[in-house]
Design a protein around this motif. Structure first.
Motif, PDB file in Angstrom:
ATOM      1  N   GLY A  29     -98.754 -25.541-115.653  1.00 21.79           N
ATOM      2  CA  GLY A  29     -98.027 -25.421-114.624  1.00 21.79           C
ATOM      3  C   GLY A  29     -97.747 -24.272-113.993  1.00 21.79           C
ATOM      4  N   GLU A  30     -96.935 -24.115-112.802  1.00 24.69           N
ATOM      5  CA  GLU A  30     -96.779 -22.890-112.386  1.00 24.69           C
ATOM      6  C   GLU A  30     -95.519 -22.131-113.137  1.00 24.69           C
ATOM      7  OE1 GLU A  30     -97.948 -21.713-109.743  1.00 24.69           O
ATOM      8  OE2 GLU A  30     -98.579 -23.435-108.404  1.00 24.69           O
ATOM      9  N   THR A  31     -95.564 -21.008-112.858  1.00 27.38           N
ATOM     10  CA  THR A  31     -94.469 -19.862-113.613  1.00 27.38           C
ATOM     11  C   THR A  31     -93.366 -20.582-113.255  1.00 27.38           C
ATOM     12  OG1 THR A  31     -96.037 -18.104-113.454  1.00 27.38           O
ATOM     13  CG2 THR A  31     -93.805 -17.679-113.879  1.00 27.38           C
ATOM     14  N   SER A 492    -104.943 -20.160-117.951  1.00 32.60           N
ATOM     15  CA  SER A 492    -106.169 -19.757-117.871  1.00 32.60           C
ATOM     16  C   SER A 492    -107.051 -20.924-117.616  1.00 32.60           C
ATOM     17  CB  SER A 492    -106.842 -19.188-119.255  1.00 32.60           C
ATOM     18  OG  SER A 492    -108.169 -19.072-119.290  1.00 32.60           O
ATOM     19  N   PRO A 493    -107.587 -21.246-116.761  1.00 37.82           N
ATOM     20  CA  PRO A 493    -108.473 -22.386-116.291  1.00 37.82           C
ATOM     21  C   PRO A 493    -109.750 -22.266-117.456  1.00 37.82           C
ATOM     22  CG  PRO A 493    -108.890 -20.561-114.657  1.00 37.82           C
ATOM     23  CD  PRO A 493    -107.852 -20.115-115.565  1.00 37.82           C
ATOM     24  N   GLN A 494    -110.329 -21.365-118.012  1.00 39.32           N
ATOM     25  CA  GLN A 494    -111.090 -21.623-119.019  1.00 39.32           C
ATOM     26  C   GLN A 494    -110.581 -22.223-120.214  1.00 39.32           C
ATOM     27  OE1 GLN A 494    -110.447 -18.614-117.508  1.00 39.32           O
ATOM     28  NE2 GLN A 494    -112.576 -17.657-116.597  1.00 39.32           N
ATOM     29  N   VAL A 495    -109.156 -21.855-120.549  1.00 42.08           N
ATOM     30  CA  VAL A 495    -108.744 -22.606-121.724  1.00 42.08           C
ATOM     31  C   VAL A 495    -108.499 -23.956-121.261  1.00 42.08           C
ATOM     32  CG1 VAL A 495    -106.961 -22.485-123.178  1.00 42.08           C
ATOM     33  CG2 VAL A 495    -107.651 -20.350-122.668  1.00 42.08           C
ATOM     34  N   ARG A 526    -107.063 -33.303-113.404  1.00 44.80           N
ATOM     35  CA  ARG A 526    -107.561 -32.232-114.205  1.00 44.80           C
ATOM     36  C   ARG A 526    -108.350 -31.340-113.295  1.00 44.80           C
ATOM     37  NH1 ARG A 526    -110.198 -32.674-119.675  1.00 44.80           N
ATOM     38  NH2 ARG A 526    -109.463 -30.634-119.808  1.00 44.80           N
ATOM     39  N   ARG A 527    -109.199 -31.799-112.578  1.00 42.73           N
ATOM     40  CA  ARG A 527    -110.209 -30.970-111.856  1.00 42.73           C
ATOM     41  C   ARG A 527    -109.272 -30.356-110.829  1.00 42.73           C
ATOM     42  NH1 ARG A 527    -113.877 -35.139-112.323  1.00 42.73           N
ATOM     43  NH2 ARG A 527    -112.911 -36.282-110.658  1.00 42.73           N
ATOM     44  N   GLU A 528    -108.402 -30.984-110.029  1.00 46.32           N
ATOM     45  CA  GLU A 528    -107.676 -30.279-109.216  1.00 46.32           C
ATOM     46  C   GLU A 528    -106.517 -29.215-109.729  1.00 46.32           C
ATOM     47  OE1 GLU A 528    -106.669 -30.769-104.985  1.00 46.32           O
ATOM     48  OE2 GLU A 528    -108.221 -31.303-106.230  1.00 46.32           O
ATOM     49  N   GLU A 529    -106.127 -29.549-110.805  1.00 46.40           N
ATOM     50  CA  GLU A 529    -105.224 -28.512-111.584  1.00 46.40           C
ATOM     51  C   GLU A 529    -105.843 -27.293-111.746  1.00 46.40           C
ATOM     52  OE1 GLU A 529    -101.814 -26.510-113.415  1.00 46.40           O
ATOM     53  OE2 GLU A 529    -102.165 -27.799-111.779  1.00 46.40           O
ATOM     54  N   ILE A 530    -107.038 -27.367-112.634  1.00 44.00           N
ATOM     55  CA  ILE A 530    -107.902 -26.171-112.726  1.00 44.00           C
ATOM     56  C   ILE A 530    -108.351 -25.480-111.453  1.00 44.00           C
ATOM     57  CG2 ILE A 530    -110.101 -25.610-113.755  1.00 44.00           C
ATOM     58  CD1 ILE A 530    -109.629 -28.012-116.065  1.00 44.00           C
ATOM     59  N   ALA A 531    -108.638 -26.247-110.471  1.00 40.74           N
ATOM     60  CA  ALA A 531    -108.925 -25.671-109.405  1.00 40.74           C
ATOM     61  C   ALA A 531    -107.681 -24.727-108.631  1.00 40.74           C
ATOM     62  CB  ALA A 531    -109.375 -26.600-108.237  1.00 40.74           C
ATOM     63  N   ALA A 547    -114.273 -25.569-110.814  1.00 38.84           N
ATOM     64  CA  ALA A 547    -113.447 -26.180-112.045  1.00 38.84           C
ATOM     65  C   ALA A 547    -114.367 -27.244-112.427  1.00 38.84           C
ATOM     66  CB  ALA A 547    -112.322 -26.970-111.267  1.00 38.84           C
ATOM     67  N   GLU A 548    -115.088 -27.818-111.555  1.00 39.17           N
ATOM     68  CA  GLU A 548    -116.155 -28.995-111.977  1.00 39.17           C
ATOM     69  C   GLU A 548    -117.166 -28.509-112.963  1.00 39.17           C
ATOM     70  OE1 GLU A 548    -117.653 -32.880-112.218  1.00 39.17           O
ATOM     71  OE2 GLU A 548    -115.873 -32.065-110.760  1.00 39.17           O
TER      72      GLU A 548
END
Length: 554
Positions: A29-31, A492-495, A526-531, A547-548
């Motif tokens: 989530g956002e800060t 982190s998107p990787q995490v 999920r894809r949209e949030e990681i993007a 993200a994909e």
């Protein structure tokens, strides 16, 4: 494992019901969206300090309910519940509920049974470990390092515990014997005199009652002697009643044949003579029973007086004097044979101490080897986590004898050095929160399946890193999630891409009321949030593609 969390009226959270599964769950989530509120709520249920500031503005109280799978029979949480009389049905969930009032004060319940905050902290610590930027529990507490090392190295501590119990029992027996001998020796003169006096007097159990009864009988005989003599004269003297009856019976016997009626009179007289004869016999028996010797009575009274005097002197009952004599004699015997007995006990203590030392030293050797393996395992995890310059070591040091216990003679502590040339220091002394979190992760991965809580929570473990390091963090979290339930708050998107479940924390406002909510994301979300995490405020096509690729890779 944590299965559900229900939060009501905690700061910006009005009402929130969450479900958690096994494996790795990520929270993003956002800060400022309220991730810390979520963790604070869980911490409240696990025994953290109840702060009335957590209560949502305008509400009377806040509440948090955490549901866990029923712990196994050998789980530390089960032992805590049993020790505190809290019932848990097999297969039923474990429910922890915490209430905080806006005007102060809190209450805690486990399976709807009230419990103390201290129990809640112990129970929470056995179920969940929270590792954050300023966490000082779990792996940071040196008191738990020995158990972790023993579990990691599968060190056998049973022989040491058994040897320590035997050593302690022998030591206690020696101390008790020394105390007895010392006390007896101090009173030696008194004991000698008292035992001799009691032996000479030779009291017997029940003697007081026997003497008192004999004295009472003799005293009664003294009072009745004159009366018995008069009765005896009346009955048995030459002019006594019995003699008169016998004379009358003889005369009547000679003339009874002259008149039939006299036969009946004779029969009556014969009966009277017989009864009077029996009375004479009984009177003689009574006189014998009540006879007394003044000298014998004086002797009995003297013995009884002395017996009671001895009892008062020794502050016991007269019937207990014989047992007291034997007890005092035993103490005297202990003085005479005390040194020999103590010498035997000292040999026993020395032998059991040697057995303990041998077992403890063998355990120390096992710990040293386990420490070397653990150090190597942690070192292998440091470089990928951007901790190339750091060093980790496990200290296994022998303590002073006064600190030896059933766990052995070792102090075990994990230490690190974060920079070349820097001295080693305890984990809690690391200045950088990000380094601390990554060290904990490396240690947790090395200790995987070697004890600790079933649920691990990492709060922003990836702060300040990205790229390959973030990917390494995600890979290790996923690996750790194979044996533990892992919840991680991440930017982190990787995490995030490694998660088996993904929760999005977001803040909303209708202009007057601000709320924090949590939403479980499906695959598209999920894809949209990681993007978003990759690109920022404006989500680009390239971010979606990246993200994909992240999701496909894991």
């Amino acid at each position: 494992m944590l299965t559900a969390l229900a939060i009501r009226n905690v700061v910006l959270i009005e009402a929130l019901d969450l479900e958690f599964g096994a494996g790795l769950s990520v929270l993003t989530g956002e800060t400022g969206a309220g991730k810390s509120i979520l963790l604070d709520s869980l911490g409240l249920a696990l025994g953290a300090r109840a702060d009335s500031g957590l209560v949502r503005n305008g509400e009377a109280q806040a509440s948090v309910i955490a549901a866990f799978e029923a712990p196994a029979a050998d789980h530390r949480a089960t032992a805590l519940l049993v020790d505190n009389g809290i019932a848990i049905e097999p297969g039923e969930p474990l429910l922890i509920r915490r209430l905080v009032k806006a005007d102060g004060g809190s209450r805690a319940f486990v399976n709807d049974q009230p419990c103390s905050a201290a129990l809640l902290r112990d129970l929470g610590g056995s179920l969940v470990e929270i590792h954050g930027q300023h966490d000082d529990r779990g792996l940071l507490n040196p008191r738990g390092h020995r158990a972790l090392l023993d579990s990691y190295g599968r060190c056998d501590t049973a022989a040491v515990a058994t040897a320590h119990a035997g050593w302690r029992a022998a030591t206690d027996a020696l101390a008790q014997a020394r105390t007895i001998v010392a006390n007896a020796a101090r009173d030696c003169d008194y004991l000698t005199h008292a035992v001799e006096e009691l032996r000479k007097f030779a009291p017997e159990p029940g003697e007081e009652a026997t003497l008192a009864e004999a004295r009472a009988t003799m005293q009664k005989g003294a009072r009745l002697t004159d009366d018995l003599a008069i009765v005896n004269d009346c009955l048995t003297g030459s002019d006594g009643g019995l003699a008169q009856l016998r004379q009358a019976a003889r005369r009547l016997d000679r003339i009874a044949g002259e008149e039939p009626l006299l036969t009946a009179v004779l029969e009556a007289l014969d009966r009277a003579v017989a009864e009077a004869g029996e009375a004479e016999d009984r009177l003689a028996e009574a006189a014998e029973a009540l006879s007394f010797d003044p000298a014998r009575l004086d002797s009995i009274e003297t013995r009884l007086f002395d017996l009671r005097g001895l009892a008062r002197k020794h502050q016991v009952q007269p019937d207990d004097l014989a047992a007291l004599r034997d007890e005092m004699a035993a103490k005297l015997a202990a003085i005479e044979g005390g040194e020999e007995h103590i010498a035997a006990l000292e040999k026993d203590v020395a032998a059991k101490a040697a057995t303990y030392r041998a077992a403890a030293q063998a355990l120390s050797g096992e710990r040293q080897m386990a420490a070397a393996r653990l150090d190597a395992a942690v070192a292998a995890e440091l470089a990928p986590l951007k901790l190339d310059a750091a060093r980790f070591r496990t200290i296994v040091a022998q303590t002073d004898e006064g600190q030896w216990s059933a766990h052995g003679m070792d102090r075990v502590e994990f230490e690190i050095s974060t920079n070349p040339g820097a001295p080693f220091a305890p984990l809690a002394k690391i200045a950088s929160g990000g380094e601390l979190s990554r060290f904990i992760l490396a240690l947790k991965v090395a200790l995987a399946e070697r004890g600790g809580a079933d649920t691990l929570i990492f709060d922003e473990i990836d702060r300040g890193v990205g790229g390959a390091v973030a990917d390494a963090i995600g890979e290790r979290l996923a690996r750790l999630a194979q044996s533990n339930q892992i919840l991680v708050v991440t930017h982190s998107p990787q995490v995030a891409a490694r998660g088996a479940g993904h929760l999005l924390i977001a803040k909303s406002s209708d202009g007057t009321v601000t709320r924090t909510g949590v939403h479980a994301l499906d695959d598209a979300e999920r894809r949209e949030e990681i993007a978003r995490m990759l690109s920022g405020a404006e989500i680009t096509a390239e971010a979606r593609a990246q993200a994909e690729r992240l999701l496909e890779r894991v």
